[in-house]
Design an enzyme around this catalytic site. Structure first.
Site, PDB file in Angstrom:
ATOM      1  N   ILE A   1      -3.701   3.255   0.377  1.00 23.00           N
ATOM      2  CA  ILE A   1      -4.015   3.038   1.790  1.00 23.00           C
ATOM      3  C   ILE A   1      -5.503   3.227   2.054  1.00 23.00           C
ATOM      4  CG2 ILE A   1      -3.655   3.978   4.116  1.00 23.00           C
ATOM      5  CD1 ILE A   1      -0.767   4.447   3.393  1.00 23.00           C
TER       6      ILE A   1
ATOM      7  N   ALA B   1       0.836  -1.201   0.000  1.00 22.49           N
ATOM      8  CA  ALA B   1       0.000   0.000   0.000  1.00 22.49           C
ATOM      9  C   ALA B   1       0.868   1.247   0.000  1.00 22.49           C
ATOM     10  CB  ALA B   1      -0.923   0.012   1.217  1.00 22.49           C
ATOM     11  N   CYS B   2       0.498   2.202  -0.849  1.00 25.17           N
ATOM     12  CA  CYS B   2       1.145   3.511  -0.854  1.00 25.17           C
ATOM     13  C   CYS B   2       0.059   4.570  -0.945  1.00 25.17           C
ATOM     14  CB  CYS B   2       2.155   3.639  -1.991  1.00 25.17           C
ATOM     15  SG  CYS B   2       1.436   3.629  -3.647  1.00 25.17           S
ATOM     16  N   ASP B   3       0.457   5.809  -1.119  1.00 23.49           N
ATOM     17  CA  ASP B   3      -0.505   6.905  -1.088  1.00 23.49           C
ATOM     18  C   ASP B   3      -1.513   6.790  -2.221  1.00 23.49           C
ATOM     19  OD1 ASP B   3      -1.421   9.351   0.082  1.00 23.49           O
ATOM     20  OD2 ASP B   3      -0.621  10.386  -1.657  1.00 23.49           O
TER      21      ASP B   3
END
Length: 468
Positions: A418, A385-387
């Site tokens: 996320i 997960a990233c922005d």
């Protein structure tokens, strides 16, 4: 001091929410940009008939997509429908592309229909659910569209005009290069998508609609500053940083995933001076050449920049990228050559990161005690997960997916933002600066923090653990 970590997390969350309305629709923005670059009178293949697509797409299609996505983020498809209908009010009530209005009305529509359902659904008798659901959404959407048309639209138009005038004043005064002082550090703090898609893009699209291009599309997306730092690590770096820099440079420059160079800055925060200077010199060059793009390039790849460059204006765009790279490389090289430290461990880098951010690191304890965190006993799904869920997380997922496959494990490895983390995930892998947000979104999964998605020893450790 204790309130600052939560404040930073809130800023990141708000910025992620803004960019979350734009990122899923980037394909439509690129489609509009390509049609504009090709078929307007000054385009590559002027075509009066096909150029008629430009106006309706920027006036109606793109704002409605943003409004729908904003509502859907709040309350799924039902929220998206009401959000899109509410957005239509500001679109029709304005004579400029209403992107800021869409980013207001979309989530507002989703939020209000969610509250209406919470009030009405417990009181609806069996057999009347469809009737109440359809008419409650329709009535609310109609009211919001009217309110947006008569009240909110004019306010947003005035606000947009003030922003546009402010940008013109800054450009006219020659102060635009100073924007890099704020943009480059904010990027490293994982606010890059919020800056580009939440702030610069809506204003830039308004400019592009009237002038055919906007320099604002080049402020955050210029790959030059990050490339200069990575090239400096290739020449003067030490250890793992030097070994991974060539691959990171290719991914950054050609793939457009800027997050790949952030760990290099966080490991040696004085390098922020290199990217600031590179960014300022690049913007100054863009101003000198009167450069601009027809639409937002996403991701920030050199190929995306060139694809969105107006016909005959490649020299200015390329010059800005090259000069930003050279300036960033020179300053980063000086910093690396004069640095006494030959290598840094993760704890030392985290301590220095605290100085860069002006606060105690919220992930320092998690990094030190990572082995003590509860581990998932049965693993079926791993999520990176990233922005935005499209750049660095996709890269990390690809690397781990290959390792899992070679190990003969039947485990799903995927990537997402996320904000979209599912409940059925067993292990969540994030950059250390985003782990707190991921834990808040899904506190039940096992969380693993990494410093660099491209090369982390924790991938092999995890695979070996899953095999045993």
């Amino acid at each position: 001091m204790n309130n600052q970590p939560s404040f930073r997390a809130r800023v990141q969350k708000f910025g992620s929410f803004l960019s979350g309305m734009i990122m899923p629709n980037i394909g439509a923005f690129i489609a509009w940009g390509l049609i504009t670059a090709l078929f307007i009178p000054t385009g590559w293949w002027p075509n009066e008939q096909l150029a008629e697509l430009v106006g309706p797409m920027i006036t109606y299609l793109l704002p409605l997509l943003i409004g729908y996505t904003g509502g859907k983020m709040i309350y799924d498809v039902r929220g998206g429908v009401v959000g899109a209908a509410a957005t239509m009010g500001v679109v029709v009530g304005a004579d400029i592309p209403m992107f800021i209005g869409a980013m207001i009305m979309g989530p507002l529509g989703g939020f209000l229909i969610k509250k209406v359902d919470q009030v009405l659904q417990p009181k609806v008798r069996s057999g009347f659910e469809m009737l109440v659901n359809n008419f409650s959404a329709g009535i609310l959407a109609a009211i919001l569209a009217i309110v947006a048309f008569l009240g909110i639209g004019p306010v947003v138009v005035s606000f947009s005009n003030v922003l546009a005038s402010g940008v013109e004043v800054i450009i006219g005064a020659g102060l635009l290069p100073l924007a890099s002082i704020f943009i480059e550090p904010a990027k490293v703090l994982f606010l890059n998508n919020a800056i580009n898609h939440g702030i610069l893009s809506p204003i830039g699209i308004d400019q592009a609609a009237s002038a055919g291009k906007s320099i604002l599309f080049l402020l955050e997306t210029n790959p030059g500053p990050g490339l200069g730092v990575l090239l400096a690590f290739m020449v003067f770096g030490k250890g793992m940083a030097k070994q991974s820099a060539p691959g990171a440079a290719v991914i950054h420059f050609a793939g457009g995933i800027h997050e790949i160079y952030f760990p290099y800055i966080l490991m040696k925060p004085t390098l922020i001076l290199a990217v600031i200077a590179g960014g300022m010199s690049g913007v100054f060059t863009f101003v000198l050449f009167n450069a601009g793009l027809v639409a937002v390039p996403s991701p920030g790849s050199i190929f995306a920049l060139l694809a969105m460059t107006p016909r005959g204006e490649y020299a200015g765009v390329l010059a800005g990228v090259i000069i930003a790279t050279v300036v960033s490389f020179v300053i980063a090289s000086i910093i690396l050559k004069t640095s006494k430290a030959t290598a840094e461990d993760l704890t030392e880098a985290t301590s220095k990161m605290e100085g860069l951010k002006g606060k105690e690191s919220s992930v320092k304890e998690a990094l030190i005690t990572d082995d003590e965190q509860p581990q998932a006993t049965e693993v079926n799904k791993i999520i990176f997960a990233c922005d935005a869920g499209m750049g660095s997380s996709a890269m990390g997922a690809s690397i781990l997916r290959d390792k899992v496959k070679k190990a003969g494990l039947s485990i799903e490895v995927a990537n997402t933002s996320i904000n979209q983390l599912p409940d059925d995930v067993d292990i969540i892998i994030t950059h250390k600066d985003l782990t707190d947000r991921a834990k808040a979104k899904n506190p039940h999964a096992e969380h693993i923090s990494v410093e660099n998605f491209l090369s982390s020893p924790k991938y092999d450790e995890l695979v070996n653990r899953l095999k045993s």
